[in-house]
Design an enzyme around this catalytic site. Structure first.
Site, PDB file in Angstrom:
ATOM      1  N   GLU A  37     -18.169  -0.175   6.516  1.00 22.03           N
ATOM      2  CA  GLU A  37     -16.726   0.067   6.404  1.00 22.03           C
ATOM      3  C   GLU A  37     -16.078   0.332   7.754  1.00 22.03           C
ATOM      4  O   GLU A  37     -14.991  -0.158   8.025  1.00 22.03           O
ATOM      5  CB  GLU A  37     -16.462   1.306   5.524  1.00 22.03           C
ATOM      6  CG  GLU A  37     -16.495   1.049   4.047  1.00 22.03           C
ATOM      7  CD  GLU A  37     -16.184   2.315   3.253  1.00 22.03           C
ATOM      8  OE1 GLU A  37     -15.421   2.228   2.295  1.00 22.03           O
ATOM      9  OE2 GLU A  37     -16.714   3.406   3.590  1.00 22.03           O
ATOM     10  N   HIS A  88     -39.443  -7.368  -1.856  1.00 27.84           N
ATOM     11  CA  HIS A  88     -39.013  -8.442  -2.754  1.00 27.84           C
ATOM     12  C   HIS A  88     -37.879  -9.275  -2.152  1.00 27.84           C
ATOM     13  O   HIS A  88     -37.083  -9.849  -2.880  1.00 27.84           O
ATOM     14  CB  HIS A  88     -38.585  -7.858  -4.105  1.00 27.84           C
ATOM     15  CG  HIS A  88     -39.699  -7.149  -4.804  1.00 27.84           C
ATOM     16  ND1 HIS A  88     -40.851  -7.788  -5.222  1.00 27.84           N
ATOM     17  CD2 HIS A  88     -39.870  -5.844  -5.124  1.00 27.84           C
ATOM     18  CE1 HIS A  88     -41.664  -6.919  -5.793  1.00 27.84           C
ATOM     19  NE2 HIS A  88     -41.091  -5.724  -5.737  1.00 27.84           N
ATOM     20  N   CYS A 112       0.764  -1.207   0.000  1.00 29.19           N
ATOM     21  CA  CYS A 112       0.000   0.000   0.000  1.00 29.19           C
ATOM     22  C   CYS A 112       0.824   1.301   0.000  1.00 29.19           C
ATOM     23  O   CYS A 112       0.703   2.068  -0.906  1.00 29.19           O
ATOM     24  CB  CYS A 112      -0.875  -0.032   1.218  1.00 29.19           C
ATOM     25  SG  CYS A 112      -2.366   0.816   0.911  1.00 29.19           S
ATOM     26  N   ASN A 116       4.355  -1.986  -4.612  1.00 30.48           N
ATOM     27  CA  ASN A 116       2.890  -1.884  -4.636  1.00 30.48           C
ATOM     28  C   ASN A 116       2.425  -2.466  -5.952  1.00 30.48           C
ATOM     29  O   ASN A 116       3.062  -2.242  -6.982  1.00 30.48           O
ATOM     30  CB  ASN A 116       2.438  -0.422  -4.571  1.00 30.48           C
ATOM     31  CG  ASN A 116       2.483   0.118  -3.158  1.00 30.48           C
ATOM     32  OD1 ASN A 116       2.662  -0.628  -2.211  1.00 30.48           O
ATOM     33  ND2 ASN A 116       2.309   1.424  -3.043  1.00 30.48           N
ATOM     34  N   ARG A 155      -3.765   5.204   4.274  1.00 25.52           N
ATOM     35  CA  ARG A 155      -4.123   4.411   3.104  1.00 25.52           C
ATOM     36  C   ARG A 155      -4.597   3.012   3.479  1.00 25.52           C
ATOM     37  O   ARG A 155      -5.145   2.302   2.650  1.00 25.52           O
ATOM     38  CB  ARG A 155      -2.906   4.301   2.173  1.00 25.52           C
ATOM     39  CG  ARG A 155      -2.482   5.634   1.596  1.00 25.52           C
ATOM     40  CD  ARG A 155      -1.142   5.519   0.915  1.00 25.52           C
ATOM     41  NE  ARG A 155      -1.234   4.654  -0.251  1.00 25.52           N
ATOM     42  CZ  ARG A 155      -1.214   5.085  -1.500  1.00 25.52           C
ATOM     43  NH1 ARG A 155      -1.102   6.356  -1.744  1.00 25.52           N
ATOM     44  NH2 ARG A 155      -1.284   4.246  -2.502  1.00 25.52           N
TER      45      ARG A 155
HETATM   46  C1  G6P Z   1     -11.381   2.037  -1.823  1.00 25.81           C
HETATM   47  C2  G6P Z   1     -11.769   2.849  -0.611  1.00 25.81           C
HETATM   48  C3  G6P Z   1     -13.179   3.430  -0.797  1.00 25.81           C
HETATM   49  C4  G6P Z   1     -13.221   4.239  -2.096  1.00 25.81           C
HETATM   50  C5  G6P Z   1     -12.803   3.381  -3.290  1.00 25.81           C
HETATM   51  C6  G6P Z   1     -12.648   4.199  -4.558  1.00 25.81           C
HETATM   52  O1  G6P Z   1     -12.140   0.873  -1.886  1.00 25.81           O
HETATM   53  O2  G6P Z   1     -11.731   2.059   0.566  1.00 25.81           O
HETATM   54  O3  G6P Z   1     -13.478   4.290   0.285  1.00 25.81           O
HETATM   55  O4  G6P Z   1     -14.511   4.732  -2.283  1.00 25.81           O
HETATM   56  O5  G6P Z   1     -11.533   2.791  -3.030  1.00 25.81           O
HETATM   57  O6  G6P Z   1     -11.612   5.129  -4.377  1.00 25.81           O
HETATM   58  P1  G6P Z   1     -11.325   6.333  -5.372  1.00 25.81           P
HETATM   59  O7  G6P Z   1     -10.033   6.924  -4.909  1.00 25.81           O
HETATM   60  O8  G6P Z   1     -11.230   5.738  -6.741  1.00 25.81           O
HETATM   61  O9  G6P Z   1     -12.479   7.274  -5.257  1.00 25.81           O
END
Ligand code: G6P
Length: 614
Positions: A494, A510, A2, A100, A27
Site C-alpha cells: 500500500e 506449493h 472522495c 461521491n 481519504r
Molecule cells: C480501503 C482502505 C484500506 C481499508 C479498507 C477497509 O481500501 O484503503 O486501508 O482497510 O478500505 O476500510 P474500512 O473503513 O471498512 O475498515
C-alpha cells in the site's frame, strides 16, 4: 468519490472550503476543485494533483462569496483530468454539484439528456446527474420550491450510490445535500453551516454534526437547516458535538499520521479495552451485545464480512473465536458475500468490521444479510457511521480518528475486539473460568507490551534500510499469524509500492517458492507453539535457495543461524494477543521502507481511506 465540503455562512467561503479539503486529504484523491456562488454565475477552479495546487490557483483569483462547494476526487468514471474534476456545472450554468458514489445507470440518463440537446464536457457520471437536476429545473414552474423539487425529481431516477451537495445560481443562500449510500454530515456553527462527507472537514468551525440517513436530504437556507425524506416529509435531526474530535486529528510532533497512529496504539488499545471485562475477571463484557445473549449462546456459525485490513483482523478473529468458543467461523470479502448465495445453515451471525463504518461493499453485505433475516453486529471506529446505525448491535473500537490511509491502530483494536468476542462467546459455552482469567490478564497486559515492542522501533528501521532495495517480498506465517503475514504484505505494498504477497508458511512449497532468489526476501512470522519447528523448516527451504530471511519470532523460540539472516524478537505472550504484537514490527517495517523511498505514507497513490463505491 472522495471528499465533499460545502459552506454557507456569514464569512467568505474560500478559506473554510480549502481548509476543509485539506482535512479530507487523508481519504485519498487525485484531483480537487471548488465552486463559488458569485451572484449571477458560478466561478469554478479545478486542478489535478494536490489540494495545494488548487489553493495556489484560488489564491490568485480570490472569491468573496459566502456560498461554495468543494471536492477531492478519487477517479471512478474517467481519467484524472481537470474536466473530470468536481464540481461539475450543468450545461446551462444554473447548477454546480459535487458527488461521491457511482450512478450506475448514467449511460441511459446521459442518452436521454443528449436527446434533449444537452452536451457534456466530462466523462463522469456526476455531470450526468447534475444535468438531470438542471433538466427537471428547466421544466418546473418558477417558485420557492423549484430547486428542491428538481432535486427530488432527479434523484429517484438514478440507480447506484450518491452523496451530493448542489447549488443553484437562482438561490444565493441555499445549499442542498442528499444521501444514498455515501455518507454526508451537516455541520452547524454560529458563523456558518456545512455539509461534508466527513465531520473532520469542519472541525473547529462547527459545533454540532448531524449525520444524514440514506434517502434523506438536508436543506440549508440562510441560517436555517432542515432534514427531509426524498418525499418531502420532515425527518429527525440528531445533533452530536464535534469538539471532541478536534485535538485528535492534529499531527503533533509526528511527521505523518501513520507514524502517529502506530505509536498511539498503547493508548488506543487501553481505550478499546477499558471497562469491558466482567466483575469476576473471567470474561469480556461488550455493551453493544447486550440483549442478544440467547442468540449468541445458541449460534451455529459466525460469518465475518469486511474489506482490506479489517478483513485481516477478522481472520485473526476466525482462529481465536474457533479456538476459544468452538463456533465455526468464516471470513468473507464483503464484496463476495453480497453476491454469493451462501446457504442459510442454522443460526448464523454476521459480523461486519469496518474502521470507517462507511465502506460500501461492507454495508451492502450487511444489507444482504439483513434481507436473509440474519442477526448482524458491527465492529467500527466511527460513532454514528452507517455501519453503527444499520446493524442490530455492535461494538465501537474507540481508537480516535484514523487519518493515515494505511490502517494501523484500527487493525490492532479490531483484532483485540475479536479476541474479546471469542472470550465472551467462549465463556457462554465451555471455556473454563481459569482459561478466561488468563485471557483477561493477557488482554490487560497488551497496552504495556505494545509499548515495549514499539520501543524497539530503531531495530526495525535498520532492517528496513537493509531490505529496502527489494522489489518483491514474501510474508509467511501459520494459523493466527497467517493473517498477520497478509496484513504485513498489504501494508508494505500500500505505501511503498513494492510487490509483496502473504501466504500460509506451508503453502510456500506449493508455488511461491519459485520466486525465491537473492533479491526476494521472505519475512517469516514465527509462532511460539509446537508449529514453530515447521516454520523454521520452511525458512531453511528459502535459505537453501539463497533467499534472504527475516524472522519475527518470540524470545523463547530458538532459530538455527543457518535458517535466518535477521531476527526481530517479540515478548513471549498468550496466543490471543500474539497476532497484535507480531503485526507491530511489520507496520513499522512498511513505514520505514516507504519513507526510505521518499514516499508520502499518508497519501499513497491510487488509494482511498474510505471506499464508498462498489
Ligand atoms: C480501503 C482502505 C484500506 C481499508 C479498507 C477497509 O481500501 O484503503 O486501508 O482497510 O478500505 O476500510 P474500512 O473503513 O471498512 O475498515
Amino acid at each position: 468519490m472522495c471528499g465533499i465540503v460545502g459552506y454557507l455562512g456569514k464569512g467568505y467561503a474560500q478559506a473554510p472550503l480549502i481548509d476543509g479539503l485539506r482535512r479530507l486529504e487523508y481519504r485519498g484523491y487525485d484531483s480537487a476543485g471548488v465552486a463559488f456562488h458569485e451572484g449571477n454565475e458560478f466561478s469554478l477552479a479545478r486542478e489535478t494533483g494536490r489540494v495545494k495546487n488548487l489553493a495556489d490557483s484560488v489564491q490568485k483569483n480570490s472569491s468573496s462569496s459566502s456560498l461554495g462547494i468543494a471536492h477531492t476526487r478519487w477517479a471512478t468514471h474517467g481519467a484524472v483530468t481537470v474536466s473530470n474534476t468536481h464540481p461539475h456545472m450543468s450545461q446551462d450554468g444554473k447548477f454546480v454539484m459535487v458527488h461521491n458514489g457511482v450512478i450506475e445507470n448514467y449511460g441511459i440518463l446521459k442518452k436521454f439528456l443528449v436527446s434533449k440537446g444537452i452536451k457534456f464536457s466530462s466523462e463522469t457520471d456526476s455531470e450526468v446527474l447534475c444535468n438531470l437536476i438542471a433538466y427537471h429545473y428547466s421544466e418546473l414552474p418558477t417558485g420557492e420550491d423549484r430547486f428542491i423539487d428538481a432535486v427530488r425529481l432527479a434523484l429517484p431516477q438514478s440507480r447506484g450510490a450518491y452523496g451530493i451537495v448542489i447549488l443553484c445560481v437562482d438561490y444565493s443562500d441555499t445549499m442542498i445535500g442528499a444521501r444514498r449510500g455515501s455518507p454526508l454530515v451537516v455541520g452547524l456553527g454560529e458563523e456558518a453551516n456545512f455539509i461534508a462527507s466527513d465531520a473532520s472537514a469542519f472541525v473547529g468551525r462547527a459545533k454540532e454534526a448531524v449525520f444524514l440517513n440514506d434517502g434523506e436530504l438536508s436543506i440549508i437556507s440562510g441560517k436555517n437547516f432542515r432534514i427531509t425524506t426524498m418525499e418531502g416529509e420532515e425527518a429527525k435531526a440528531v445533533a452530536h458535538p464535534v469538539e471532541q474530535i478536534s485535538e485528535e486529528v492534529e499531527l503533533g510532533d509526528f511527521d505523518s499520521y501513520m507514524e502517529k497512529e502506530i505509536f498511539e496504539q498503547p493508548t488506543a488499545l487501553e481505550n478499546t479495552l477499558r471497562g469491558r471485562f466482567g466483575d469476576d475477571g473471567t470474561t469480556a463484557k461488550l455493551g453493544g451485545l447486550e440483549g442478544h445473549e440467547d442468540e449468541l449462546r445458541n449460534l451455529d456459525r459466525i460469518i465475518f464480512v469486511a474489506c482490506g485490513t479489517a478483513r485481516h483482523a477478522c481472520m485473526v478473529g476466525e482462529y481465536l473465536i474457533e479456538r476459544l468458543a468452538r463456533v465455526p467461523v468464516e471470513v468473507e470479502h464483503a464484496s463476495e458475500f453480497r453476491y454469493r448465495n451462501s446457504p442459510k445453515a442454522g443460526k448464523s451471525l454476521v459480523i461486519a468490521v469496518s474502521q470507517s463504518g462507511e465502506t460500501l461493499d461492507t454495508l451492502e453485505a450487511v444489507r444482504e444479510a439483513k434481507t436473509k433475516g440474519l442477526l448482524t453486529l458491527g465492529i467500527t471506529n466511527v460513532v454514528g457511521s452507517s455501519l453503527a446505525r444499520e446493524t442490530d448491535g455492535g461494538v465501537y473500537q474507540r481508537v480516535g480518528p484514523e487519518i493515515g490511509v494505511a490502517s494501523t491502530k484500527a487493525f490492532s483494536s479490531q483484532a483485540c475486539l475479536c479476541a474479546m468476542l471469542g472470550l465472551a462467546l467462549g465463556r457462554m459455552r465451555d471455556l473454563s473460568p481459569t482459561d478466561g482469567q488468563a485471557i483477561v490478564q493477557a488482554l490487560n497486559d497488551l497496552p504495556d507490551l505494545v509499548t515495549k515492542v514499539l520501543q524497539q522501533g530503531e531495530q526495525i528501521r535498520e532492517l528496513a534500510i537493509k531490505y529496502s532495495k527489494a522489489e518483491h517480498l514474501l510474508f509467511l506465517g501459520r494459523q493466527s499469524l497467517y493473517p498477520v503475514a497478509l496484513e504485513g504484505a498489504l501494508k508494505l505494498k500500500e505505501i511503498s509500492y513494492a510487490h509483496a504477497e502473504g501466504y500460509p508458511a506451508a503453502e510456500l512449497k506449493h508455488g511461491p517458492i519459485a520466486l525465491i532468489n537473492p533479491d526476494c526476501p521472505s519475512v517469516f512470522i514465527v509462532e511460539g507453539s509446537s508449529l514453530s519447528s515447521k516454520t523454521i523448516a520452511n525458512m531453511q527451504e528459502v535459505k537453501a535457495r539463497k533467499g534472504p530471511v527475516l524472522a519475527i519470532a518470540p524470545d523463547n523460540v530458538e532459530i538455527p543461524e543457518e535458517a535466518v539472516d535477521d531476527i526481530f524478537r517479540l515478548p513471549v505472550v498468550h496466543e490471543v494477543i500474539r497476532p497484535i504484537l507480531a503485526n507491530l514490527p511489520l507496520q513499522l517495517f512498511a513505514y520505514h521502507f516507504a519513507r526510505l523511498r521518499g514516499l508520502d505514507v499518508d497519501k499513497p497513490r491510487n488509494l482511498a481511506k474510505s471506499v464508498t463505491v462498489e
